[in-house]
Design a protein around this motif. Structure first.
Motif, PDB file in Angstrom:
ATOM      1  N   ALA A  98       0.822  -1.220   0.000  1.00  0.00           N
ATOM      2  CA  ALA A  98       0.000   0.000   0.000  1.00  0.00           C
ATOM      3  C   ALA A  98       0.851   1.263   0.000  1.00  0.00           C
ATOM      4  N   MET A  99       1.991   1.228   0.702  1.00  0.00           N
ATOM      5  CA  MET A  99       2.737   2.476   0.899  1.00  0.00           C
ATOM      6  C   MET A  99       3.968   2.592   0.013  1.00  0.00           C
ATOM      7  N   LYS A 100       4.263   1.530  -0.754  1.00  0.00           N
ATOM      8  CA  LYS A 100       5.431   1.607  -1.647  1.00  0.00           C
ATOM      9  C   LYS A 100       5.023   1.206  -3.056  1.00  0.00           C
ATOM     10  N   SER A 108      -4.234   9.127  -0.804  1.00  0.00           N
ATOM     11  CA  SER A 108      -5.108  10.250  -0.486  1.00  0.00           C
ATOM     12  C   SER A 108      -5.589  10.137   0.964  1.00  0.00           C
ATOM     13  N   ARG A 109      -6.257  11.162   1.429  1.00  0.00           N
ATOM     14  CA  ARG A 109      -6.877  11.099   2.759  1.00  0.00           C
ATOM     15  C   ARG A 109      -8.373  11.248   2.577  1.00  0.00           C
ATOM     16  N   PRO A 110      -9.163  10.549   3.422  1.00  0.00           N
ATOM     17  CA  PRO A 110     -10.615  10.722   3.321  1.00  0.00           C
ATOM     18  C   PRO A 110     -11.034  12.085   3.850  1.00  0.00           C
ATOM     19  N   ASP A 124      -5.613  22.662   5.283  1.00  0.00           N
ATOM     20  CA  ASP A 124      -4.264  22.336   5.772  1.00  0.00           C
ATOM     21  C   ASP A 124      -3.620  21.284   4.871  1.00  0.00           C
ATOM     22  N   MET A 125      -2.500  20.717   5.349  1.00  0.00           N
ATOM     23  CA  MET A 125      -1.807  19.712   4.545  1.00  0.00           C
ATOM     24  C   MET A 125      -2.048  18.298   5.046  1.00  0.00           C
ATOM     25  N   VAL A 126      -2.070  18.113   6.381  1.00  0.00           N
ATOM     26  CA  VAL A 126      -2.162  16.759   6.937  1.00  0.00           C
ATOM     27  C   VAL A 126      -3.414  16.035   6.434  1.00  0.00           C
ATOM     28  N   VAL A 194       8.433  22.933  22.979  1.00  0.00           N
ATOM     29  CA  VAL A 194       9.363  22.789  21.852  1.00  0.00           C
ATOM     30  C   VAL A 194       8.663  23.138  20.540  1.00  0.00           C
ATOM     31  N   ILE A 195       7.463  22.595  20.346  1.00  0.00           N
ATOM     32  CA  ILE A 195       6.812  22.821  19.052  1.00  0.00           C
ATOM     33  C   ILE A 195       6.236  24.236  18.977  1.00  0.00           C
ATOM     34  N   SER A 196       5.749  24.766  20.107  1.00  0.00           N
ATOM     35  CA  SER A 196       5.156  26.104  20.008  1.00  0.00           C
ATOM     36  C   SER A 196       6.238  27.170  19.833  1.00  0.00           C
ATOM     37  N   ALA A 327       0.442  17.992  15.063  1.00  0.00           N
ATOM     38  CA  ALA A 327       1.215  16.801  14.668  1.00  0.00           C
ATOM     39  C   ALA A 327       2.419  16.585  15.570  1.00  0.00           C
ATOM     40  N   GLY A 328       2.949  17.686  16.142  1.00  0.00           N
ATOM     41  CA  GLY A 328       4.214  17.564  16.851  1.00  0.00           C
ATOM     42  C   GLY A 328       4.105  17.445  18.362  1.00  0.00           C
ATOM     43  N   THR A 329       2.919  17.565  18.948  1.00  0.00           N
ATOM     44  CA  THR A 329       2.857  17.624  20.411  1.00  0.00           C
ATOM     45  C   THR A 329       2.574  16.260  21.041  1.00  0.00           C
ATOM     46  N   THR A 331       2.292  13.303  19.859  1.00  0.00           N
ATOM     47  CA  THR A 331       3.134  12.213  19.388  1.00  0.00           C
ATOM     48  C   THR A 331       4.427  12.146  20.208  1.00  0.00           C
ATOM     49  N   SER A 332       5.061  13.325  20.395  1.00  0.00           N
ATOM     50  CA  SER A 332       6.354  13.344  21.095  1.00  0.00           C
ATOM     51  C   SER A 332       6.171  13.050  22.568  1.00  0.00           C
ATOM     52  N   TYR A 333       5.128  13.645  23.140  1.00  0.00           N
ATOM     53  CA  TYR A 333       4.904  13.433  24.574  1.00  0.00           C
ATOM     54  C   TYR A 333       4.623  11.953  24.847  1.00  0.00           C
ATOM     55  N   SER A 334       3.806  11.341  23.969  1.00  0.00           N
ATOM     56  CA  SER A 334       3.457   9.939  24.169  1.00  0.00           C
ATOM     57  C   SER A 334       4.710   9.057  24.072  1.00  0.00           C
ATOM     58  N   LEU A 335       5.587   9.353  23.114  1.00  0.00           N
ATOM     59  CA  LEU A 335       6.824   8.572  22.975  1.00  0.00           C
ATOM     60  C   LEU A 335       7.663   8.647  24.256  1.00  0.00           C
ATOM     61  N   LEU A 336       7.835   9.869  24.783  1.00  0.00           N
ATOM     62  CA  LEU A 336       8.680  10.017  25.982  1.00  0.00           C
ATOM     63  C   LEU A 336       8.052   9.315  27.188  1.00  0.00           C
ATOM     64  N   LEU A 392      -2.687   3.487  14.376  1.00  0.00           N
ATOM     65  CA  LEU A 392      -3.335   3.221  13.076  1.00  0.00           C
ATOM     66  C   LEU A 392      -2.912   4.277  12.046  1.00  0.00           C
ATOM     67  N   LEU A 393      -1.795   4.936  12.297  1.00  0.00           N
ATOM     68  CA  LEU A 393      -1.289   6.031  11.450  1.00  0.00           C
ATOM     69  C   LEU A 393      -2.406   7.058  11.238  1.00  0.00           C
ATOM     70  N   LEU A 394      -2.444   7.681  10.085  1.00  0.00           N
ATOM     71  CA  LEU A 394      -3.582   8.555   9.748  1.00  0.00           C
ATOM     72  C   LEU A 394      -4.327   7.866   8.611  1.00  0.00           C
ATOM     73  N   GLY A 472      12.768  14.260  11.481  1.00  0.00           N
ATOM     74  CA  GLY A 472      14.023  14.961  11.776  1.00  0.00           C
ATOM     75  C   GLY A 472      13.841  16.003  12.868  1.00  0.00           C
ATOM     76  N   PHE A 473      12.640  16.524  13.021  1.00  0.00           N
ATOM     77  CA  PHE A 473      12.352  17.488  14.079  1.00  0.00           C
ATOM     78  C   PHE A 473      12.146  16.751  15.405  1.00  0.00           C
ATOM     79  N   ALA A 474      11.419  15.612  15.329  1.00  0.00           N
ATOM     80  CA  ALA A 474      11.033  14.901  16.552  1.00  0.00           C
ATOM     81  C   ALA A 474      12.233  14.212  17.208  1.00  0.00           C
ATOM     82  N   ALA A 477      14.658  16.294  19.579  1.00  0.00           N
ATOM     83  CA  ALA A 477      13.932  16.819  20.741  1.00  0.00           C
ATOM     84  C   ALA A 477      13.661  15.703  21.750  1.00  0.00           C
ATOM     85  N   ASN A 478      13.314  14.524  21.239  1.00  0.00           N
ATOM     86  CA  ASN A 478      12.993  13.425  22.148  1.00  0.00           C
ATOM     87  C   ASN A 478      14.249  12.770  22.722  1.00  0.00           C
ATOM     88  N   GLU A 479      15.267  12.605  21.878  1.00  0.00           N
ATOM     89  CA  GLU A 479      16.510  12.008  22.382  1.00  0.00           C
ATOM     90  C   GLU A 479      17.128  12.876  23.480  1.00  0.00           C
TER      91      GLU A 479
HETATM   92  C1  HEM Z   1       7.307  10.952  17.699  1.00  0.00           C
HETATM   93  C2  HEM Z   1       6.875  11.883  16.897  1.00  0.00           C
HETATM   94  C3  HEM Z   1       5.989  11.676  15.686  1.00  0.00           C
HETATM   95  C4  HEM Z   1       5.345  10.558  15.243  1.00  0.00           C
HETATM   96  C5  HEM Z   1       5.350   9.161  15.853  1.00  0.00           C
HETATM   97  C6  HEM Z   1       4.627  10.922  14.032  1.00  0.00           C
HETATM   98  C7  HEM Z   1       3.846  10.056  13.285  1.00  0.00           C
HETATM   99  C8  HEM Z   1       3.181  10.412  12.121  1.00  0.00           C
HETATM  100  C9  HEM Z   1       2.353   9.507  11.346  1.00  0.00           C
HETATM  101  C10 HEM Z   1       2.102   8.047  11.701  1.00  0.00           C
HETATM  102  C11 HEM Z   1       1.873  10.184  10.282  1.00  0.00           C
HETATM  103  C12 HEM Z   1       0.970   9.625   9.161  1.00  0.00           C
HETATM  104  C13 HEM Z   1       1.848   8.958   8.143  1.00  0.00           C
HETATM  105  C14 HEM Z   1       1.131   8.220   7.044  1.00  0.00           C
HETATM  106  O1  HEM Z   1      -0.049   8.461   6.754  1.00  0.00           O
HETATM  107  O2  HEM Z   1       1.822   7.363   6.446  1.00  0.00           O
HETATM  108  C15 HEM Z   1       2.380  11.526  10.365  1.00  0.00           C
HETATM  109  C16 HEM Z   1       2.114  12.520   9.451  1.00  0.00           C
HETATM  110  C17 HEM Z   1       2.546  13.809   9.588  1.00  0.00           C
HETATM  111  N1  HEM Z   1       3.386  14.304  10.575  1.00  0.00           N
HETATM  112 FE1  HEM Z   1       4.197  13.261  12.095  1.00  0.00          FE
HETATM  113  N2  HEM Z   1       4.856  12.241  13.767  1.00  0.00           N
HETATM  114  C18 HEM Z   1       5.679  12.744  14.752  1.00  0.00           C
HETATM  115  C19 HEM Z   1       6.160  14.038  14.854  1.00  0.00           C
HETATM  116  C20 HEM Z   1       5.880  15.043  13.963  1.00  0.00           C
HETATM  117  C21 HEM Z   1       6.376  16.392  14.080  1.00  0.00           C
HETATM  118  C22 HEM Z   1       7.307  16.895  15.181  1.00  0.00           C
HETATM  119  C23 HEM Z   1       5.850  17.082  13.019  1.00  0.00           C
HETATM  120  C24 HEM Z   1       6.035  18.533  12.646  1.00  0.00           C
HETATM  121  C25 HEM Z   1       6.558  19.448  13.397  1.00  0.00           C
HETATM  122  C26 HEM Z   1       5.032  16.173  12.240  1.00  0.00           C
HETATM  123  C27 HEM Z   1       4.345  16.510  11.104  1.00  0.00           C
HETATM  124  C28 HEM Z   1       3.569  15.632  10.351  1.00  0.00           C
HETATM  125  C29 HEM Z   1       2.833  16.037   9.159  1.00  0.00           C
HETATM  126  C30 HEM Z   1       2.778  17.446   8.561  1.00  0.00           C
HETATM  127  C31 HEM Z   1       2.183  14.883   8.676  1.00  0.00           C
HETATM  128  C32 HEM Z   1       1.260  14.759   7.453  1.00  0.00           C
HETATM  129  C33 HEM Z   1       2.009  14.319   6.208  1.00  0.00           C
HETATM  130  C34 HEM Z   1       1.111  14.214   4.991  1.00  0.00           C
HETATM  131  O3  HEM Z   1      -0.083  13.934   5.097  1.00  0.00           O
HETATM  132  O4  HEM Z   1       1.626  14.400   3.877  1.00  0.00           O
HETATM  133  N3  HEM Z   1       5.077  14.941  12.846  1.00  0.00           N
HETATM  134  N4  HEM Z   1       3.175  11.636  11.501  1.00  0.00           N
END
Ligand code: HEM
Length: 527
Positions: A98-100, A108-110, A124-126, A194-196, A327-329, A331-336, A392-394, A472-474, A477-479
């Motif tokens: 599916a992803m490669k 696409s996203r629903p 937005d983009m996400v 960090v993210i704000s 996206a950045g809050t 996720t990072s907090y949960s990992l730590l 479940l990703l997005l 690369g951002f996450a 910050a987490n390490e």
């Molecule tokens: C531990 C930290 C993080 C985890 C585990 C994580 C995980 C994910 C996952 C699972 C997705 C969906 C990927 C997919 O559909 O294949 C995603 C998308 C995205 N993430 Fe992260 N993320 C993290 C940190 C961040 C940070 C710090 C940012 C930005 C500052 C960010 C920005 C985004 C954006 C913009 C998308 C949407 C990409 C798109 O739809 O094209 N994420 N992330």
């Protein structure tokens, strides 16, 4: 009127038409599901109901429920969530396809009603569907906001926020007679900060934990925003039941929250515009570049009329800013939080990691030290394998008719990748797949982070063209935060008893986190 005739009247007027409607609706949606034009659709788990489909089977932790269903039904399943046909992929091979192999068809996203409400009609983009607008916004995000050079710009902010985190741990440990620290709360504050700071700059409007500017209220609004984003309105799964969302107050809450966030964003952008007037413009990457995300987006909107055909107007800037914050809050907090919880439950690994850090570092951890800490990276990867913050990703949606593991998947089918189940699959991870064993990643080293998204057994950041651009951002910050917490303190559960166990029960939110806050005793090191 006698009771018997009242019941008869109710049956005739209300229940019989309702039942007929339910049956017709169920029949329609099941015939839509089965429209495979003779081609083989994925198998469906038993237990589907008219109207609800498999929705009621998901429970409070859908990644676990879907994992159990896949164990009996197979790695590619077709579910009906209300009226939404949804394909669930639960093996590395299906995820890779599916992803490669078929990345374009699955990228696409629903259309999600809540994202529509909260992101100005999905500007937005996400949550954007595939297409030119998403492509251009992603380009801006990858090359202008989250590039390695930009990540470097925020190094000082990260180091200051780690120092603030350590200060809060010391203060909390000293203030409480039993020296118990609510680490969960402090990690949320750290991740927010960090993210704000990267998004808004140093005047973080209180999101960084400084309550001077009404931070508590703002963090509450953002908390509500994230809670809403994780909510599926009834109208999304059974459209004609939209009055339920009005009756439960969901509609009103979504409107109120998005208005409050919008007021904040308007203020942020106005402040930035005011500050920028007449100021010297600094362009380019590197630690000297002090621009935050809002500055970069305003620069782009002022210097280029359009970015590849997409106008970076104020609404798009606001939607992109919220993308970054959300996206950045969590996720990072949960990992730590999960990393600390696993380490407390695995004292041998905790000691090994502390020994590595304390041997490599003198005085305090800096980002220069991180490449010399391979076991730290292994611990973070093992945590992400067992506890991907977005299990479940997005959700994805197919752009066209396609296939997955030889099953037919019609265009506009929702697709869910169960990264949690894939990360625990004994067929790929062995019999001890459920155990916390960072050693399985020990040989990897730094290069392995680049491989994230290429190894489909391990998908915490997703993969392919929709994969997370924030890795690369996450990572630094987490390490940095984890290494610093472990360098400066020894940690244990209150009471210090053996076996020291943290309750690992999960709760679902925007990210899956620990149900109970992580309350720990922090003992400063060296004593
Ligand atoms: C531990 C930290 C993080 C985890 C585990 C994580 C995980 C994910 C996952 C699972 C997705 C969906 C990927 C997919 O559909 O294949 C995603 C998308 C995205 N993430 Fe992260 N993320 C993290 C940190 C961040 C940070 C710090 C940012 C930005 C500052 C960010 C920005 C985004 C954006 C913009 C998308 C949407 C990409 C798109 O739809 O094209 N994420 N992330």
């Amino acid at each position: 009127m006698a009771a018997a005739s009242l019941v008869a009247l109710l049956l005739t007027v209300l229940i019989i038409p309702l039942l007929s409607f339910l049956l017709i609706a169920a029949k329609r949606s099941s015939s839509r599901l089965q429209r495979g034009d003779g081609r083989r659709l994925p198998p469906s788990p038993p237990g589907g109901l008219p109207l609800l489909g498999h929705l009621h089977l998901l429970g409070r932790l859908p990644h676990r429920a879907l994992g159990s269903m896949a164990a009996s039904c197979g790695p590619v399943m077709l579910l009906r969530l209300g009226q939404v046909p949804t394909v669930v992929a639960s093996s590395a091979a299906a995820a890779e396809e599916a992803m490669k192999t078929r990345d374009l068809a699955f990228a696409s996203r629903p259309r999600l009603l809540m994202a529509d409400r909260l992101y100005y009609g999905t500007r937005d983009m996400v949550f954007a569907p595939s297409g030119e607008r998403w492509r251009q916004l992603r380009r801006v995000c990858v090359s202008r906001l989250l590039s390695p050079g930009r990540v470097l710009c925020f190094r000082a902010a990260r180091e200051q926020e780690v120092a603030a985190l350590l200060g809060r741990v010391r203060a909390a440990a000293a203030a409480d007679g039993a020296a118990v620290v609510n680490l969960s709360e402090l990690l949320i504050t750290y991740s927010n900060a960090v993210i704000s700071r990267a998004t808004f700059g140093d005047g973080s409007y209180g999101l960084d934990g400084d309550d001077g500017g009404g931070g508590t209220k703002l963090r509450k609004v953002f908390g509500e925003f994230e809670e809403l984003l994780g909510t599926v309105p009834m109208a999304e799964v059974v459209p004609w039941l939209w009055p339920v969302d009005v009756a439960t107050g969901l509609e009103r809450k979504a409107r109120r929250t998005s208005e409050e966030i919008d007021r904040l964003l308007e203020r942020v952008i106005a402040d930035h515009r005011r500050r920028r007037r007449g100021a010297r413009r600094v362009v380019g990457d590197g630690e000297d570049d002090r621009r935050d995300f809002v500055d970069v987006l305003l620069d782009l909107s002022e210097t280029e009329e359009e970015v590849g055909g997409v106008q970076l107007d104020t609404v798009t800037i606001k939607a992109t800013v919220v993308d970054m914050l959300v996206a950045g809050t969590d996720t990072s907090y949960s990992l730590l939080e999960w990393a600390m919880a696993e380490l407390i439950n695995h004292p041998t690994q905790m000691r090994k990691l502390q020994d590595e850090i304390r041997a490599a570092v003198a005085g305090g951890v800096t980002e220069d030290d991180l490449p010399r800490l391979p076991y730290l990276k292994a611990v973070i990867k093992e945590t992400l394998r067992l506890h991907p913050p977005g299990p479940l990703l997005l959700p994805r949606e197919t752009l066209e008719d396609t296939e997955l593991q030889s099953y037919h998947v019609p265009a506009r089918t929702r697709v869910v990748i169960n990264a949690w189940a894939i990360g625990r699959d004994p067929d790929t991870w062995g019999e001890n797949a459920e155990d916390f064993m960072p050693e399985r990643f020990a040989a990897d080293g730094e290069a392995e982070y680049q491989k994230m998204g290429l190894d489909f057994r391990f998908l915490p950041f997703g993969a392919g063209r929709r994969g997370c651009p924030g890795v690369g951002f996450a990572v630094p910050a987490n390490e940095l935060a984890l290494a610093s917490l472990l360098y400066h303190f020894d940690w244990e559960v209150p009471g210090g008893g053996r076996p020291a166990v943290v309750d690992m029960t999960e709760v679902n939110g925007l990210a899956v986190r620990l149900k109970k806050a992580l309350l720990l005793v922090a003992k400063p090191w060296p004593r």
